[in-house]
Design an enzyme around this catalytic site. Structure first.
Site, PDB file in Angstrom:
ATOM      1  N   GLY A 233      63.443  32.697  18.220  1.00  0.00           N
ATOM      2  CA  GLY A 233      63.311  34.044  17.682  1.00  0.00           C
ATOM      3  C   GLY A 233      62.927  35.149  18.642  1.00  0.00           C
ATOM      4  N   CYS A 343      91.422  46.590  11.709  1.00  0.00           N
ATOM      5  CA  CYS A 343      91.771  47.506  10.635  1.00  0.00           C
ATOM      6  C   CYS A 343      90.638  47.634   9.614  1.00  0.00           C
ATOM      7  CB  CYS A 343      93.052  47.009   9.968  1.00  0.00           C
ATOM      8  SG  CYS A 343      93.628  48.111   8.699  1.00  0.00           S
ATOM      9  N   GLU A 344      89.494  48.102  10.070  1.00  0.00           N
ATOM     10  CA  GLU A 344      88.323  48.335   9.218  1.00  0.00           C
ATOM     11  C   GLU A 344      87.587  49.505   9.842  1.00  0.00           C
ATOM     12  OE1 GLU A 344      86.858  46.021   6.776  1.00  0.00           O
ATOM     13  OE2 GLU A 344      88.389  44.453   6.989  1.00  0.00           O
ATOM     14  N   TYR A 372      75.298  35.005  19.697  1.00  0.00           N
ATOM     15  CA  TYR A 372      75.921  35.425  18.441  1.00  0.00           C
ATOM     16  C   TYR A 372      77.088  36.385  18.695  1.00  0.00           C
ATOM     17  CZ  TYR A 372      71.488  33.378  17.261  1.00  0.00           C
ATOM     18  OH  TYR A 372      70.423  32.515  17.213  1.00  0.00           O
TER      19      TYR A 372
HETATM   20  C1  LIG Z   1      68.879  30.579  14.771  1.00  0.00           C
HETATM   21  C2  LIG Z   1      67.795  29.592  14.906  1.00  0.00           C
HETATM   22  C3  LIG Z   1      67.063  29.502  16.087  1.00  0.00           C
HETATM   23  C4  LIG Z   1      67.272  30.429  17.268  1.00  0.00           C
HETATM   24  O1  LIG Z   1      66.918  31.734  17.018  1.00  0.00           O
HETATM   25  P1  LIG Z   1      66.965  32.821  18.193  1.00  0.00           P
HETATM   26  O2  LIG Z   1      66.522  34.055  17.555  1.00  0.00           O
HETATM   27  O3  LIG Z   1      68.362  32.887  18.669  1.00  0.00           O
HETATM   28  O4  LIG Z   1      66.028  32.361  19.259  1.00  0.00           O
HETATM   29  C5  LIG Z   1      66.107  28.527  16.186  1.00  0.00           C
HETATM   30  N1  LIG Z   1      65.857  27.685  15.153  1.00  0.00           N
HETATM   31  C6  LIG Z   1      66.545  27.734  14.005  1.00  0.00           C
HETATM   32  C7  LIG Z   1      66.235  26.778  12.935  1.00  0.00           C
HETATM   33  C8  LIG Z   1      67.521  28.696  13.838  1.00  0.00           C
HETATM   34  O5  LIG Z   1      68.188  28.752  12.688  1.00  0.00           O
END
Ligand SMILES: *Cc1c(COP(=O)(O)O)cnc(C)c1O
Length: 413
Positions: A233, A343-344, A372
């Site tokens: 995260g 096309c959006e 991502y």
């Molecule tokens: C998406 C996810 C992560 C990674 O999150 P980041 O924000 O990319 O670091 C880690 N653990 C789980 C379970 C996730 O779904």
């Protein structure tokens, strides 16, 4: 690392203008040196922890192989991600299989592969136990706990709110672990949470770690916890702000609590982290050619990459820095809105950017697209996915071919 030389944007000593000529556009370009550095920043901030790279952020096979060589484990969210992580030679004892809605076949595949499973519900626990009995093997599990914390991030990537679809509630935790102890062929050996993504105010990790350690203490009275997984995260510097938190800053919050509490409880579980974005996000740029420039309501620059290749601006209103890669040293001349070819009307990569004069044929670089980006790409509008290149100290390697029109129709009967 990004540099500027002869008015061109350079990535790890490779000229992006040359890349665009050699491999065509659109083109994803990943800096291997930066990728390794990002992983090692976690290694040195958390020397005793295991780092399970979140494969969904970018599951390019070469990227997974590079991380496997660096010693990464993986957090996988589907059978496909597990398949490719294994192909990249990530050790199965360093893989956690996640998911809030796993199919029976995914569960069987995970059990047979011998990876740990993060369990999202009591219902799923029953399924896992039955599948393990049927296959005559043991499933090592953790519960995904919903810690009910609110990180300051986009609601679509906030995963630990009590309203979220992920995990079991804190009030169910004891009952869940007791049930896991009673069921055949499941071994509860860990606890798991993941609170969200692109988190820049990392004080929320203090709350999450405290809650998880509290749960660890309760569960430890009847379960031997071998790992505590605090998820991923950590955010990255999309907006080029002055100071944003590093893995070391995260360690300064998590480790003192983790160490104090494990000692207090008298347990020695492994700490696991699951960074995705902060490992790959800033390693990659998306190169795209300008097809056309027009003055309408705004100065629109039409490029050859849109949300088919980079979904984030549309999906999360995300900001990505944009540069004119062949005019990297030129002064700002106007305000431009960079639009994809889809096309959006929502297909805008960047709005109202102050950039050097842009003309047809110029090369646009969209920065920080490693996480991502390609992994969320599609063939919408009948557009084959673009190629991927990995660069390292002046050398470029094509790691994924551009899709063809045959690929578009390959599965039609
Ligand atoms: C998406 C996810 C992560 C990674 O999150 P980041 O924000 O990319 O670091 C880690 N653990 C789980 C379970 C996730 O779904």
């Amino acid at each position: 690392m990004l540099d500027i030389r002869n008015n061109h944007l350079i990535i790890d000593d490779v000229d992006t203008v040359e890349l665009s000529e050699q491999f065509g556009t659109p083109l994803y370009v990943t800096d291997k040196t930066k990728l390794k550095d990002n992983f090692q920043a976690y290694r040195s901030a958390f020397p005793k922890a295991d780092i399970y790279y979140a494969a969904k952020a970018n599951w390019d096979l070469t990227i997974l192989k590079i991380l496997a060589e660096e010693g990464a484990g993986a957090d996988v969210f589907s059978e496909g991600e597990l398949y490719i992580a294994t192909l990249a030679k990530i050790q199965t004892d360093k893989i956690l299989f996640n998911g809030n809605s796993k199919t029976d076949s995914e569960i069987e595949f995970a059990i047979k592969s011998g990876v740990k499973i993060s369990v999202d519900s009591l219902d799923e626990l029953n399924t896992i136990s039955k599948a393990a009995v049927k296959n005559d093997c043991e499933a090592n599990i953790a519960f995904r706990i919903n810690p009910d914390v609110s990180p300051d991030t986009h609601p679509k990537i906030s995963t630990g709110l009590k309203t979220s679809k992920f995990g079991i509630l804190e009030s169910e935790v004891i009952c869940a672990y007791k049930k896991a102890c009673d069921l055949p062929n499941v071994n509860p050996i860990g606890i798991h949470c993941h609170i969200g993504s692109q988190i820049l105010d990392i004080s929320v990790y203090e709350e999450a770690t405290l809650k998880m350690m509290d749960i660890a203490q309760k569960v430890s009275s009847f379960v031997e916890l071998k790992f505590i997984d605090l998820g991923g995260g950590l955010g990255i510097n999309y907006k080029k702000e002055e100071k944003i938190p590093t893995p070391k800053d995260l360690a300064d919050i998590i480790l003192p609590i983790f160490e104090e509490k494990t000692e207090l409880i008298g347990i020695s579980p492994k700490l696991i982290l699951e960074p995705g974005r902060s490992i790959v996000g800033d390693t990659t740029i998306l190169l795209s050619r300008v097809n056309t420039v027009k003055k309408a309501y705004k100065n629109f620059v039409g490029i050859d990459a849109g949300f088919n290749l980079l979904m984030r601006p549309v999906m999360y209103d995300s900001y990505h820095e944009v540069m004119v890669a062949n005019k990297a040293d030129e002064k700002v001349e106007d305000t431009y809105t960079i639009a994809g070819p889809i096309c959006e009307s929502g297909d805008i990569i960047g709005s109202d950017r102050k950039l050097p004069k842009i003309e047809k044929g110029d090369l646009i670089a969209v920065l920080d697209t490693g996480a991502y980006g390609f992994s969320m790409s599609s063939q919408y509008n009948g557009r084959p996915r673009c190629a991927e290149v990995v660069v390292c100290k002046g050398k470029a390697n094509l790691v994924r071919d551009k899709e063809t029109f045959e690929d578009l129709v390959a599965k039609f009967n």
